[in-house]
Design an enzyme around this catalytic site. Structure first.
Site, PDB file in Angstrom:
ATOM      1  N   SER A  99       0.825  -1.207   0.000  1.00 22.31           N
ATOM      2  CA  SER A  99       0.000   0.000   0.000  1.00 22.31           C
ATOM      3  C   SER A  99       0.859   1.257   0.000  1.00 22.31           C
ATOM      4  O   SER A  99       1.632   1.482  -0.916  1.00 22.31           O
ATOM      5  CB  SER A  99      -0.961  -0.031   1.192  1.00 22.31           C
ATOM      6  N   ASP A 251      -1.587   1.098  -3.929  1.00 20.92           N
ATOM      7  CA  ASP A 251      -2.517   0.098  -4.481  1.00 20.92           C
ATOM      8  C   ASP A 251      -3.858   0.752  -4.797  1.00 20.92           C
ATOM      9  O   ASP A 251      -4.850   0.076  -4.997  1.00 20.92           O
ATOM     10  CB  ASP A 251      -2.680  -1.082  -3.525  1.00 20.92           C
ATOM     11  N   ASP A 253      -6.349   2.031  -3.361  1.00 19.88           N
ATOM     12  CA  ASP A 253      -7.647   1.846  -2.703  1.00 19.88           C
ATOM     13  C   ASP A 253      -8.080   3.137  -2.002  1.00 19.88           C
ATOM     14  O   ASP A 253      -9.190   3.226  -1.493  1.00 19.88           O
ATOM     15  CB  ASP A 253      -7.638   0.659  -1.726  1.00 19.88           C
TER      16      ASP A 253
HETATM   17 ZN   LIG Z   1      -3.787   1.362  -0.028  1.00 17.59          ZN
END
Ligand SMILES: [Zn+2]
Length: 467
Positions: A99, A251, A253
């Site tokens: 991440s 990533d 998100d």
């Molecule tokens: Zn993330």
């Protein structure tokens, strides 16, 4: 052994490479996923980190050894694993990602089929125990031939879904108005992979930064909350004369917004925008918010005819509550935005597509869209303090304020409301930290007073230091 497996956190697996996260761990995890979750077919992917390919090979080997078919979708975002697990008959999905963490870290995020989350209580600790047992049995397992990897891509479907669901694909440029100019900062994470496919179908003008995934992270890790990264994105927005800026973590998100002047927009106020947008589509729908800051969200949801529902911080809790309530949308101030129609998962692509669509449609700037809400409910932002004895300090603070509070709940830490202000004080899931959030009703001075008062109390009573 325990030092290795401390990498199993409440919601995912994280740690340094190779000391903690390494090929033997990945291989054991692959076996455990099949044995514990009963998955016969597993989809895997990875972010841009340099350790990704080695971990992928080991994970695939473990999955294969235990009898599962492995489908690799290559370099991608976490939500592409969610998308695949939600729409294809996979028994589980594993994303190899660090991440926003430093370049020498990596980890795994896991879901069951249907993109159902796996957290501590719902299988992650069982996986941890099985991984520990496998590593203890054959700590120096012989190397084996590489597992057969079936390569696949669902990106075209996913991009088409994003365009259709957000409505951004159907937007037409407004006559006589310049198209929205957006700085897109992928930070050398994976967001660029999807953005490049999205952009050609959008009626916006893009100024791109660091679109190429690069695990060397030449300009630092893709963590848009780092001050130097914020400054870089903000400067790019001003330089380009853009209408807004968007930056993603590694990533993707999570996405983060900047207005035309390069001001960072707190995640809290983005929740209000997204709630409004979703309720326009689903009148009367439910919106889940977490306990940290919520007055603005509750206000916006009620005004839009929706039903606000309190949830608990953390993705597994939010998704669980949304499923139970059939909520259309859930938002956390930490820039996690969950959508019912995305299998209740979080996405870092849908939020900016929805916000950009809203800006374009409304003819108002992003700053204008949030200004009124920021004035109505100013907030402190999350303030962290490193402390010795978090539960004792929480109790002291609670006991001081609770007697005069109008509302109290203990769903997640200390949550107290007064007529003109409220606060939430909670413990970190993973570190010896207290996290404080304060908000007020249109009273910035009161907000600052109360924030300083609580921080002073923590310092005085427990020697708390900024973290
Ligand atoms: Zn993330």
């Amino acid at each position: 052994m325990s030092s290795t497996l401390s990498c199993f956190k409440a919601y995912d697996i994280r740690g340094r490479v190779p000391g903690v996260i390494n090929a033997p761990l990945a291989r054991a995890l692959g076996r455990a996923v099949v044995e514990i979750l009963g998955a016969k077919s597993v989809v895997i992917g990875r972010d841009a980190r340099l350790s990704g390919p080695e971990l992928r090979d080991a994970l695939a080997l473990g999955l294969h050894e235990a009898g599962a078919q492995v489908t690799d979708i290559g370099m991608c975002g976490t939500e592409e694993i969610y998308y695949a697990a939600a729409n294809q008959p996979f028994g589980a999905g594993v994303m190899i990602t660090g991440s926003h963490n430093p370049a020498d870290e990596n980890g795994f995020k896991l879901v069951r089929g249907g993109a159902i989350p796996i957290s501590g209580d719902s299988g992650l600790f069982a996986l941890r125990d099985r991984v520990a047992a496998i590593l203890a049995e054959n700590g120096s397992a012989a190397s084996a031939p590489a597992a057969p990897l079936h390569q696949a891509s669902f990106r075209a479907d996913y991009v088409a879904w994003l365009l259709q669901y957000s409505g951004a694909g159907q937007l037409v440029p407004v006559a006589g108005r310049k198209p929205l100019k957006i700085v897109a900062d992928a930070g050398n994470g994976c967001a660029g992979l999807v953005l490049k496919d999205l952009m050609s179908s959008l009626p916006f003008e893009f100024v791109c930064r660091q679109m190429q995934p690069d695990g060397n992270f030449p300009d630092g890790v893709p963590n848009p909350l780092l001050p130097e990264r914020r400054a870089a994105t903000a400067a790019a927005v001003r330089e380009a004369g853009a209408d807004m800026g968007v930056a993603w973590d590694g990533d993707f998100d999570r996405c983060f917004f900047y207005d035309a002047e390069g001001n960072f927009i707190e995640g809290y106020y983005c929740i209000g925008l997204l709630a409004q947008e979703l309720l326009r589509r689903v009148p009367g729908g439910k919106v889940v918010y977490d306990t940290r800051v919520y007055w603005n969200t509750r206000d916006v949801v009620l005004a839009a005819g929706g039903q606000p529902v309190m949830g608990k911080t953390g993705h597994a809790f939010m998704k669980e509550r949304m499923r139970a309530e059939d909520a259309v949308y859930g938002g956390e101030m930490s820039a996690h935005h969950y959508f019912r129609d995305f299998a209740y998962c979080d996405s870092g692509m849908l939020p900016w597509l929805l916000v950009a669509s809203l800006v374009q449609r409304s003819g108002k700037s992003l700053a204008e869209l949030v200004a009124e809400r920021m004035a109505a409910y100013p907030c402190s932002g999350e303030i962290n303090r490193r402390v010795q004895d978090a539960p004792a300090l929480m109790k002291l603070v609670r006991d001081k304020y609770a007697p005069t509070a109008l509302y109290e709940d203990s769903l997640d830490g200390v949550n107290l409301e007064f007529a003109q202000w409220r606060f939430n004080l909670r413990m970190s899931n993973t570190e010896p930290l207290l996290r404080l959030n304060v908000e007020s009703r249109a009273d910035r001075a009161l907000l600052e007073d109360k924030t300083a008062e609580i921080l002073g109390l923590l310092e005085e009573m427990g020697g708390a230091v900024p973290a």
